[in-house]
Design a protein around this motif. Structure first.
Motif, short mmCIF file in Angstrom:
data_model
loop_
_atom_site.label_atom_id
_atom_site.label_comp_id
_atom_site.label_asym_id
_atom_site.label_seq_id
_atom_site.Cartn_x
_atom_site.Cartn_y
_atom_site.Cartn_z
N THR A 54 -4.66 6.45 -1.94
CA THR A 54 -3.86 5.25 -1.73
C THR A 54 -3.84 4.40 -3.00
O THR A 54 -4.86 4.23 -3.66
CB THR A 54 -4.43 4.42 -0.57
N SER A 90 0.85 -1.19 0.00
CA SER A 90 0.00 0.00 0.00
C SER A 90 0.88 1.23 0.00
O SER A 90 1.99 1.22 0.52
CB SER A 90 -0.89 0.03 1.24
N VAL A 112 0.29 5.49 0.60
CA VAL A 112 -0.57 6.64 0.84
C VAL A 112 0.16 7.90 0.41
O VAL A 112 1.31 8.12 0.79
CB VAL A 112 -0.95 6.75 2.32
#
Length: 119
Positions: free
Chosen positions: A74, A20, A22
């Motif tokens: 994200t 992930s 962000v």
């Protein structure tokens, strides 16, 4: 602009991981590069802001899937059927325009996250 990646780790060959990233501030065209020890940084995948353009490196096509949630700024990289040769530091990237797939075209880099695939 800051890009914060997470989700790396150690996994056995054939396993899966999800990375992930962000983005703080603006939302960009986002993607992933990787760099294995002793090798040059290479393109992995990217997705345009609206999702209309998605590109993958041939080496990960059909195994990795990039996606994004603009509501939380994200981008994700789902990595399946991992191989030892996927071992590398993975970097989240952001660019205001979709240029070529070279590292020199990337405007913003996040700190890397290590992915290690054992055989």
């Amino acid at each position: 602009v800051q890009l914060q990646a997470s989700g790396g780790g150690l996994v056995q060959a054939g396993g899966s991981l999800r990375l992930s990233c962000v983005a703080s501030g603006r939302t960009f065209n986002m993607g992933w590069f990787r760099q294995a020890a002793g090798k040059e940084r290479e393109f992995v995948a990217r997705m345009s802001w609206g999702g209309g353009t998605i590109d993958y490196a041939e080496s990960v096509k059909d195994r990795f899937t990039i996606s994004r949630d603009n509501a939380v700024n994200t981008v994700y990289l789902q990595m399946n059927y991992l191989k030892p040769e996927d071992t590398a530091v993975y970097y989240c990237t952001g660019s205001r325009t979709l240029g070529n797939l070279r590292a020199s075209a990337v405007e913003y880099w996040g700190r890397g996250t290590q992915v290690t695939v054992s055989s």
